[in-house]
Scaffold this active site. Structure first.
Site, mmCIF file in Angstrom:
data_model
loop_
_atom_site.group_PDB
_atom_site.id
_atom_site.type_symbol
_atom_site.label_atom_id
_atom_site.label_comp_id
_atom_site.label_asym_id
_atom_site.label_seq_id
_atom_site.Cartn_x
_atom_site.Cartn_y
_atom_site.Cartn_z
ATOM 1 N N THR A 285 19.381 -14.331 52.163
ATOM 2 C CA THR A 285 18.635 -13.587 52.628
ATOM 3 C C THR A 285 19.157 -12.266 53.126
ATOM 4 O OG1 THR A 285 17.924 -15.867 53.865
ATOM 5 C CG2 THR A 285 17.196 -13.586 55.021
ATOM 6 N N TRP A 286 20.461 -12.074 53.474
ATOM 7 C CA TRP A 286 21.022 -10.747 53.450
ATOM 8 C C TRP A 286 20.827 -9.906 52.294
ATOM 9 C CZ3 TRP A 286 26.855 -9.417 54.272
ATOM 10 C CH2 TRP A 286 26.932 -8.482 54.847
ATOM 11 N N LYS B 145 22.835 -20.752 50.629
ATOM 12 C CA LYS B 145 23.397 -20.714 51.767
ATOM 13 C C LYS B 145 24.740 -19.755 51.803
ATOM 14 C CE LYS B 145 21.360 -21.248 54.568
ATOM 15 N NZ LYS B 145 20.446 -20.545 54.873
ATOM 16 N N HIS C 27 18.587 -19.290 42.491
ATOM 17 C CA HIS C 27 19.758 -20.117 42.306
ATOM 18 C C HIS C 27 20.083 -20.761 41.140
ATOM 19 C CE1 HIS C 27 19.911 -19.654 46.980
ATOM 20 N NE2 HIS C 27 18.863 -20.374 46.966
ATOM 21 N N ARG D 255 30.091 -17.602 48.464
ATOM 22 C CA ARG D 255 30.825 -17.705 50.047
ATOM 23 C C ARG D 255 31.730 -18.778 49.550
ATOM 24 N NH1 ARG D 255 26.879 -18.932 54.999
ATOM 25 N NH2 ARG D 255 28.489 -18.267 56.700
ATOM 26 N N ARG E 171 20.903 -18.714 60.829
ATOM 27 C CA ARG E 171 21.842 -19.319 62.035
ATOM 28 C C ARG E 171 23.087 -18.472 62.615
ATOM 29 N NH1 ARG E 171 25.930 -23.150 62.710
ATOM 30 N NH2 ARG E 171 26.737 -22.448 60.853
ATOM 31 N N TYR F 254 30.800 -13.121 49.810
ATOM 32 C CA TYR F 254 30.326 -12.827 51.115
ATOM 33 C C TYR F 254 31.085 -12.203 52.179
ATOM 34 C CZ TYR F 254 27.684 -14.195 55.211
ATOM 35 O OH TYR F 254 26.921 -14.056 56.600
#
Length: 329
Positions: free
Chosen positions: A82-83, A78, A141, A163, A295, A229
């Site tokens: 994905t980005w 998270k 990960h 992040r 999200r 991030y």
């Protein structure tokens, strides 16, 4: 924990049925705690994994053979995985797919195009990656200490994205609650916050994961590209250009003038990806719905969920963990 007769009706990412005797012997010998989604977390090489993920990790360590030129996208869960997958796929394969209106990302979820290496090995030992185009693009990960030995001994590149821990936690809390069956109920914010702060989270402790790759990026800057991030969100074009240079596929002046960077950023934007049909209704083979990976992606979203005391505690832990490292998130 679901009754045994119900376990086969669960999505694959929650099933723990096929476990070898050797693996059972291992998990009873290592620390175990209650998971956020799956039944258990197991601590292996200092980090926490679900039962299924640990199976994949062990098989990956044993059987995966890295090749020179491979590119590994490494993230804490998270933190923009994905980005990053979308951008890296579009960047590396931009010559093969020059038309953004007929791009694989329009009909494929980024996780299908850039698979999680350790997840591919769940329930398997020997995998055939010969159909991967060069350079091979994988994601993981896994913490630095758990990477397969062949990765560390090969001439490959690692791109690490992290992040700030407050936003990471809130995003992970929302994500894992989406993965829980409705009749299980949601995890409380307070309970999961306590576990995260103790390091008991997916591939946690978060701070140890980040520090491992931060130190590696300082010692081997030609091998590891360390990216925050928040920086990527603030100046995406600058960092996309830096990534292209790090990977040895810099944008030409012609590409710059023709707006290729802007096309990639637009194609891979949260707004574009989250509104694609494949990411609204699709599902990964392991059962996670594509929509669960989209999200908000906003910087500072944790302020809307964490109390002042929680924010202060997280800041204090981060300061203590990163003290003397030169790293700030």
């Amino acid at each position: 924990m679901p009754p045994p007769e119900q376990s086969l009706s669960l999505p694959r990412y929650l099933q723990e049925n096929e476990i070898s005797e050797e693996f059972r012997d291992l998990i009873v010998s290592i620390p175990t705690e209650k998971g956020w989604v799956a039944n258990h977390f197991h601590q292996y090489q200092g980090f926490w994994h679900t039962t299924r993920q640990l199976q994949g990790l062990l098989a990956c360590q044993k059987h995966f053979q890295a090749e020179d030129g491979d590119i590994y996208l490494v993230t804490t869960p998270k933190s923009g995985s994905t980005w990053l997958k979308a951008m890296m796929f579009a960047l590396v394969h931009r010559v093969s797919f020059p038309d953004p209106k007929q791009h694989p990302l329009l009909t494929n979820n980024p996780h299908a195009l850039v698979p999680f290496l350790e997840h591919e090995y769940i329930g398997k030992e020997f995998l055939d990656f010969t159909n991967f185009t060069f350079p091979r693009l994988f994601s993981t990960h896994l913490p630095l200490v758990s990477l397969p030995k062949s990765v560390n001994s090969s001439n490959c590149k690692l791109v690490y994205l992290c992040r700030n821990p407050k936003d990471t936690f809130v995003s992970l809390w929302h994500f894992t609650n989406k993965l829980r069956p409705e009749n299980w109920g949601a995890n409380s914010l307070e309970e999961t916050f306590d576990k995260f702060c103790r390091g008991v989270s997916l591939y946690g402790p978060f701070w140890d994961h980040v520090l491992g790759y931060w130190k590696e990026s300082l010692e081997r800057s030609q091998r590891v590209f360390f990216l925050r991030y928040e920086e990527m969100k603030n100046e995406p074009k600058i960092h996309l250009r830096r990534l292209s240079e790090f990977l040895g596929c810099p944008f030409s002046l012609e590409e710059e003038n023709n707006g290729v960077l802007d096309e990639i950023l637009e194609l891979c934007s949260f707004e574009n990806l989250s509104n694609l049909e494949v990411n609204k209704i699709g599902m990964l083979p392991s059962g996670e719905k594509h929509e669960a990976f989209f999200r908000r992606g906003e910087v500072g979203d944790s302020m809307n969920f964490l109390t002042a005391e929680m924010l202060e505690k997280m800041d204090m832990i981060t300061e203590q963990k990163f003290h003397g490292s030169g790293l700030k998130l």
